[in-house]
Every structure is written in structure tokens, then in C-alpha cells.
Design a protein around this motif. Sequence first.
Motif, PDB file in Angstrom:
ATOM      1  N   ALA A 133       0.818  -1.219   0.000  1.00 17.25           N
ATOM      2  CA  ALA A 133       0.000   0.000   0.000  1.00 17.25           C
ATOM      3  C   ALA A 133       0.849   1.265   0.000  1.00 17.25           C
ATOM      4  N   ALA A 134       1.796   1.363   0.928  1.00 12.85           N
ATOM      5  CA  ALA A 134       2.610   2.583   1.006  1.00 12.85           C
ATOM      6  C   ALA A 134       3.891   2.283   1.764  1.00 12.85           C
ATOM      7  N   PRO A 135       5.032   2.830   1.298  1.00 15.24           N
ATOM      8  CA  PRO A 135       6.289   2.627   2.018  1.00 15.24           C
ATOM      9  C   PRO A 135       6.331   3.470   3.286  1.00 15.24           C
ATOM     10  N   LYS A 136       6.964   2.906   4.334  1.00 15.90           N
ATOM     11  CA  LYS A 136       7.124   3.627   5.591  1.00 15.90           C
ATOM     12  C   LYS A 136       8.594   3.867   5.916  1.00 15.90           C
ATOM     13  N   GLY A 137       9.495   3.456   5.009  1.00 13.37           N
ATOM     14  CA  GLY A 137      10.916   3.643   5.225  1.00 13.37           C
ATOM     15  C   GLY A 137      11.561   2.425   5.865  1.00 13.37           C
ATOM     16  N   GLU A 138      12.850   2.246   5.596  1.00 11.68           N
ATOM     17  CA  GLU A 138      13.657   1.172   6.171  1.00 11.68           C
ATOM     18  C   GLU A 138      13.053  -0.208   5.907  1.00 11.68           C
ATOM     19  N   GLY A 139      12.471  -0.390   4.735  1.00 17.53           N
ATOM     20  CA  GLY A 139      11.935  -1.684   4.361  1.00 17.53           C
ATOM     21  C   GLY A 139      10.525  -1.965   4.821  1.00 17.53           C
ATOM     22  N   ALA A 164      -1.887  -4.247   7.350  1.00 19.97           N
ATOM     23  CA  ALA A 164      -0.750  -4.858   8.026  1.00 19.97           C
ATOM     24  C   ALA A 164       0.482  -3.987   7.811  1.00 19.97           C
ATOM     25  N   VAL A 165       1.428  -4.090   8.713  1.00 21.75           N
ATOM     26  CA  VAL A 165       2.745  -3.478   8.534  1.00 21.75           C
ATOM     27  C   VAL A 165       3.738  -4.617   8.371  1.00 21.75           C
ATOM     28  N   ILE A 166       4.393  -4.666   7.214  1.00 20.84           N
ATOM     29  CA  ILE A 166       5.323  -5.745   6.929  1.00 20.84           C
ATOM     30  C   ILE A 166       6.692  -5.171   6.615  1.00 20.84           C
ATOM     31  N   ARG A 167       7.707  -6.030   6.796  1.00 26.25           N
ATOM     32  CA  ARG A 167       9.072  -5.627   6.438  1.00 26.25           C
ATOM     33  C   ARG A 167       9.540  -6.515   5.293  1.00 26.25           C
ATOM     34  N   LEU A 168       9.785  -5.884   4.137  1.00 25.92           N
ATOM     35  CA  LEU A 168      10.274  -6.610   2.970  1.00 25.92           C
ATOM     36  C   LEU A 168      11.784  -6.805   3.074  1.00 25.92           C
ATOM     37  N   GLU A 169      12.243  -7.995   2.703  1.00 25.16           N
ATOM     38  CA  GLU A 169      13.670  -8.268   2.648  1.00 25.16           C
ATOM     39  C   GLU A 169      13.992  -8.921   1.314  1.00 25.16           C
ATOM     40  N   ALA A 170      14.964  -8.378   0.618  1.00 23.40           N
ATOM     41  CA  ALA A 170      15.324  -8.883  -0.708  1.00 23.40           C
ATOM     42  C   ALA A 170      16.806  -9.198  -0.763  1.00 23.40           C
ATOM     43  N   GLU A 171      17.146 -10.228  -1.520  1.00 25.17           N
ATOM     44  CA  GLU A 171      18.542 -10.489  -1.840  1.00 25.17           C
ATOM     45  C   GLU A 171      18.892  -9.638  -3.050  1.00 25.17           C
ATOM     46  N   GLY A 172      19.749  -8.659  -2.842  1.00 27.42           N
ATOM     47  CA  GLY A 172      20.074  -7.740  -3.920  1.00 27.42           C
ATOM     48  C   GLY A 172      19.090  -6.596  -3.973  1.00 27.42           C
ATOM     49  N   ASP A 173      18.862  -6.057  -5.156  1.00 26.87           N
ATOM     50  CA  ASP A 173      18.045  -4.867  -5.350  1.00 26.87           C
ATOM     51  C   ASP A 173      16.562  -5.181  -5.134  1.00 26.87           C
ATOM     52  N   LEU A 174      15.887  -4.383  -4.289  1.00 31.31           N
ATOM     53  CA  LEU A 174      14.481  -4.628  -3.977  1.00 31.31           C
ATOM     54  C   LEU A 174      13.594  -4.437  -5.197  1.00 31.31           C
ATOM     55  N   ASP A 175      13.854  -3.393  -5.980  1.00 32.99           N
ATOM     56  CA  ASP A 175      13.029  -3.160  -7.167  1.00 32.99           C
ATOM     57  C   ASP A 175      13.109  -4.333  -8.135  1.00 32.99           C
ATOM     58  N   ALA A 176      14.306  -4.884  -8.294  1.00 34.25           N
ATOM     59  CA  ALA A 176      14.474  -6.032  -9.189  1.00 34.25           C
ATOM     60  C   ALA A 176      13.759  -7.262  -8.639  1.00 34.25           C
ATOM     61  N   ALA A 177      13.842  -7.463  -7.323  1.00 32.33           N
ATOM     62  CA  ALA A 177      13.170  -8.608  -6.712  1.00 32.33           C
ATOM     63  C   ALA A 177      11.653  -8.471  -6.826  1.00 32.33           C
TER      64      ALA A 177
END
Length: 340
Positions: free
Chosen positions: A84-90, A126-139
Amino acid sequence: MKLSDFDFHLPEELIATRPARPRSSARLLHAEGGQLADRHVFDLPGILRAGDLLVLNDTRVIPARLTGTRRRGEAEARIEVTLAAPKGEGLWTALVKPLRKWREGERVVFSPRLSAGLEGREGEMAVIRLEAEGDLDAALAEAGAMPLPPYIASRRPADEADRQDYQTIWAARAGAVAAPTASLHFDAPLMAALEAAGVERTHVTLHVGAGTFLPVKVDDVSEHRMHAEWGEVGAEAAAAIARAKAEGRRVIPVGTTALRLIEAAEGKVWDGETDIFIRPGYRFRVADGLMTNFHLPKSTLMMLVSALMGRERVMELYAHAIEEGYRFFSYGDSSLLIPD
């Protein structure tokens, strides 16, 4: 006013699941000065006046719809997430289905490169924390799908065509999870024809959020509270708007997102979140008209166009559009609304 004041019956076959091709071949219902005409979007250069200023939303839709797996011992659950919307720091706010099957601290895996943990809740989100290996936009590009509105997604899944179809040709600033759909009708030949006709344009940014899909749940519309979305009116856009107003030229936002933003900013340099709710009784400060698609019954966008044109007039326009077989909603046809 009551929610029922903005209701109408829409035949299901008029809900568009694919856009017109080419984009500018979509139909256009032109309502101005008490007159009504059935046209096409490619007719805009002959409809608009030289000096009219179109305000365009340059947000870019991210592939925000994710499907993943939550494991709890031997048990697995399928989890669907719409960012929905970024909150910063993933951190992101997100719509999650079914949220009850995801506990704080558990991980949902979307792809070998992308996963998320549940951090908490904010109301229905919900508030979730995304974690990506490498670049988040690419993931995200690999794992995500374009976030088609529910009335399309319930009829077919998003596919590769939507990655282009559900994006404006001038999309620049990533952050939206829904498209500014009135702008989807513009293609390169139309832009060239508008420039040749002396129609000016400027860009603003409003990152459309997933809250745009949430229904109004109160009968008295004055009690409804809008979701907040981040936007920015830069110095160049503010100057273009100021010049047009000073010279008596019309400012016509393309889409309700651009309209809501320039009204919240009062046409001035501005950035931040807005939850402006435009409904009948609102006095427009900047917009002199609006290009917009046809909206859902009982939605805040029906209230917005009713504020601009008058509720009875809008109901007449929608009755005409239904009778003439116009296609509705995000991939549907469009309208150019200029109040008397």
C-alpha cells in the motif's frame, strides 16, 4: 448526503477487463456547457482550447501484488499481499489476505529473492518488512504482479500485457499501487497532436494507494474518512498553474488523483500526505474541469465528479453512458467534464 445517493446499476458486461487499442481509440463522453457529445479520446486536440493546461500524474505503478507461502511447522498457508505505502527502512503498509493466518514474527516467502515478516497492524492494514537479496526493485519486478483492481482481478489474473497496459506512457516516479487510469488513454500520437494544437501540460505526482479500493462503509458520507496518499506539486507545475489561472486559461487535471492533489495544494508548491475528500458542496480552487474514467457506484470518486458537475447531472451522464455501451472502470472509456 447519503451513500445511496451515489448508487446506480451497472450491467456486468460493461466492466472492461482489457484497455482499448490503440490507447487513444477509447470512447470519450464530452459534457460541457449543458451539451453532451459521444466522441473518442483521439478527438481531444479538437475539443480542448489552445492554452488549456492539462495536469498529469507522473507516478509509476510498482508490481505490488505478491503471493507467498507462510510455513508453521508442517502447515503451510497461501498469503496474498498488496503493498500500500512505504514507511521507510523496508517497512510497508499492506493489504493482506488472510491476515488472520499470519502472526507477528513469521515470514512469508514470495520468491527465492523476496520475503517479508509481519511487524504489526494499522487498522485494516498490516505493517510488513520486505527483505530482498540484492536490489528490492528487481526482486519485486520478478516476484510481483501489477495490482489490478478487484473488479478486474476477480475476472482474470494479471499478466505480462498489464505491465505495459496498466502504466502511463509518462510514468516516472515509482510508488503507486494503482494507476491514474484516466491517463492510460494517452499515446505518443495523441501527445504530439495536443502539442500541435497549443494544449499545454505539466506533471505532478500522487502515489495512488491501495486504500483507493476500500469501500465507503458509512451511510452518511460526511462521516467517511479518506485514506492518505503522498503527493508533490513541484515549482515548475505550480508556476504553470499560476500562469494559466492569471491568464484566464483553463486548468484541467487528467484523473481524480491529479485533481485531488492540486486542490489539496491549492495549486502551490507542496509535498506531503493528503486525505482530501471532495464531495458535493466543495468549492474548487484550481480545477476548471476534469478528464476521468467512469467510476464505481457508491464510491468517493462518484462523489468527487458530483461535486464538480452536480449529482443530478452526473447521474444523467452515467445513464447515457450505460445506454450507449461505454466501458467502465480502470480499463474502460473516459469522459471530459467541464462544469457550466
